[in-house]
Design a protein around this motif. Sequence first.
Motif, PDB file in Angstrom:
ATOM      1  N   LYS A  99       0.723  -1.225  -0.067  1.00 28.75           N
ATOM      2  CA  LYS A  99       0.027   0.039  -0.036  1.00 28.75           C
ATOM      3  C   LYS A  99       0.943   1.283  -0.057  1.00 28.75           C
ATOM      4  O   LYS A  99       1.985   1.327   0.919  1.00 28.75           O
ATOM      5  CB  LYS A  99      -1.200   0.288   1.286  1.00 28.75           C
ATOM      6  CG  LYS A  99      -1.934   1.248   1.217  1.00 28.75           C
ATOM      7  CD  LYS A  99      -2.709   1.383   2.623  1.00 28.75           C
ATOM      8  CE  LYS A  99      -3.663   2.540   2.722  1.00 28.75           C
ATOM      9  NZ  LYS A  99      -4.411   2.693   3.650  1.00 28.75           N
ATOM     10  N   PRO A 100       0.678   2.190  -1.048  1.00 27.02           N
ATOM     11  CA  PRO A 100       1.732   3.114  -1.077  1.00 27.02           C
ATOM     12  C   PRO A 100       1.515   4.205   0.062  1.00 27.02           C
ATOM     13  O   PRO A 100       0.470   4.871   0.574  1.00 27.02           O
ATOM     14  CB  PRO A 100       1.215   3.912  -2.564  1.00 27.02           C
ATOM     15  CG  PRO A 100       0.021   3.489  -2.738  1.00 27.02           C
ATOM     16  CD  PRO A 100      -0.310   2.159  -2.037  1.00 27.02           C
ATOM     17  N   GLY A 101       2.883   4.670   0.494  1.00 21.74           N
ATOM     18  CA  GLY A 101       2.889   5.716   1.354  1.00 21.74           C
ATOM     19  C   GLY A 101       3.475   6.937   0.639  1.00 21.74           C
ATOM     20  O   GLY A 101       3.772   6.921  -0.853  1.00 21.74           O
ATOM     21  N   LEU A 102       4.043   7.860   1.232  1.00 20.21           N
ATOM     22  CA  LEU A 102       4.908   9.009   0.561  1.00 20.21           C
ATOM     23  C   LEU A 102       6.045   8.491  -0.243  1.00 20.21           C
ATOM     24  O   LEU A 102       6.072   9.107  -1.620  1.00 20.21           O
ATOM     25  CB  LEU A 102       5.253   9.882   1.465  1.00 20.21           C
ATOM     26  CG  LEU A 102       6.096  11.241   0.970  1.00 20.21           C
ATOM     27  CD1 LEU A 102       5.190  12.178   0.098  1.00 20.21           C
ATOM     28  CD2 LEU A 102       6.678  11.837   2.127  1.00 20.21           C
ATOM     29  N   GLY A 103       6.715   7.605   0.044  1.00 14.23           N
ATOM     30  CA  GLY A 103       7.885   7.392  -0.492  1.00 14.23           C
ATOM     31  C   GLY A 103       7.786   6.686  -1.795  1.00 14.23           C
ATOM     32  O   GLY A 103       8.313   6.839  -2.916  1.00 14.23           O
ATOM     33  N   ALA A 104       6.503   5.925  -1.904  1.00 18.45           N
ATOM     34  CA  ALA A 104       6.203   4.920  -3.041  1.00 18.45           C
ATOM     35  C   ALA A 104       5.765   6.122  -3.934  1.00 18.45           C
ATOM     36  O   ALA A 104       5.940   5.957  -5.466  1.00 18.45           O
ATOM     37  CB  ALA A 104       5.075   4.028  -2.778  1.00 18.45           C
ATOM     38  N   CYS A 105       4.862   7.069  -3.608  1.00 23.13           N
ATOM     39  CA  CYS A 105       4.255   8.003  -4.575  1.00 23.13           C
ATOM     40  C   CYS A 105       5.617   8.804  -5.131  1.00 23.13           C
ATOM     41  O   CYS A 105       5.742   9.193  -6.244  1.00 23.13           O
ATOM     42  CB  CYS A 105       3.426   9.046  -3.941  1.00 23.13           C
ATOM     43  SG  CYS A 105       2.041   8.007  -3.490  1.00 23.13           S
ATOM     44  N   VAL A 106       6.638   9.375  -4.421  1.00 20.14           N
ATOM     45  CA  VAL A 106       7.745   9.998  -4.752  1.00 20.14           C
ATOM     46  C   VAL A 106       8.481   9.142  -5.931  1.00 20.14           C
ATOM     47  O   VAL A 106       9.036   9.645  -6.866  1.00 20.14           O
ATOM     48  CB  VAL A 106       8.525  10.479  -3.675  1.00 20.14           C
ATOM     49  CG1 VAL A 106       9.980  10.973  -4.094  1.00 20.14           C
ATOM     50  CG2 VAL A 106       7.990  11.364  -2.684  1.00 20.14           C
ATOM     51  N   HIS A 107       8.890   7.990  -5.621  1.00 18.44           N
ATOM     52  CA  HIS A 107       9.453   6.886  -6.344  1.00 18.44           C
ATOM     53  C   HIS A 107       8.658   6.981  -7.867  1.00 18.44           C
ATOM     54  O   HIS A 107       9.425   6.887  -8.780  1.00 18.44           O
ATOM     55  CB  HIS A 107       9.559   5.498  -5.764  1.00 18.44           C
ATOM     56  CG  HIS A 107      10.111   4.404  -6.797  1.00 18.44           C
ATOM     57  ND1 HIS A 107      11.203   4.401  -7.134  1.00 18.44           N
ATOM     58  CD2 HIS A 107       9.625   3.508  -7.272  1.00 18.44           C
ATOM     59  CE1 HIS A 107      11.612   3.622  -7.968  1.00 18.44           C
ATOM     60  NE2 HIS A 107      10.551   2.902  -7.974  1.00 18.44           N
ATOM     61  N   ALA A 108       7.303   6.664  -7.845  1.00 20.51           N
ATOM     62  CA  ALA A 108       6.773   6.780  -9.104  1.00 20.51           C
ATOM     63  C   ALA A 108       6.762   7.886  -9.769  1.00 20.51           C
ATOM     64  O   ALA A 108       6.825   7.692 -10.989  1.00 20.51           O
ATOM     65  CB  ALA A 108       5.118   6.312  -8.788  1.00 20.51           C
TER      66      ALA A 108
END
Length: 203
Positions: A99-108
């Motif tokens: 489940k995406p958090g802040l870091g996953a969104c930044v990575h994407a």
Amino acid sequence: MQATEAEIDVKGSKAPPFAAVDVHYPASGGALAALVLAGDRTFSQVLWQKTAFVPQVAPYVPGQFFQRELPPLRAVLAGVTGIELLVIDGYVDLTPDGKPGLGACVHAELGVPVAGVAKTFFATATHAIPVVRGNATRPLYVTAAGMPAAEAAELIRQMSGRFRIPDALREVDALAPRPGKPLCPPNLLRGLQRRLHDRNPRG
């Protein structure tokens, strides 16, 4: 959006490739994001600093913190290219199934490896790797995207600084102080007070 940069204009130049960021929310509103850049993965020497202020931010929604943090992070990272690693204060993902958090969104969005460093344990983030630094007794909780989590954990363990929080994250925290947080660290303030007292003991 308002932005200020220290020491050097990073726009149009090749920036050091290792970055750490944080965001704070002044009592008066908006968000202030801070960025430091270093030439090595341990952040042994911070070379550039930058801050950016965003006057309007989304309200806080539990589990969707990224909606609030992404705009100021976009602002502070604008014009900075060539990043090979980004360290954030927070979680990359919130559950073992991603489940995406802040870091996953930044990575994407940026397509760069992101290491997330959380100071407190999030109940569903049972996959986060605990990392104990220095003489601390409480761990940090590390998650990652675009790189193995174990590699990110070891990187955070080795980052410069003898305290629980790596120096790079302490520096971005100091660049964007929270409301009511002293600009002068307490230990430095006490040292200054002692030196002043020694010079003028009657004062």
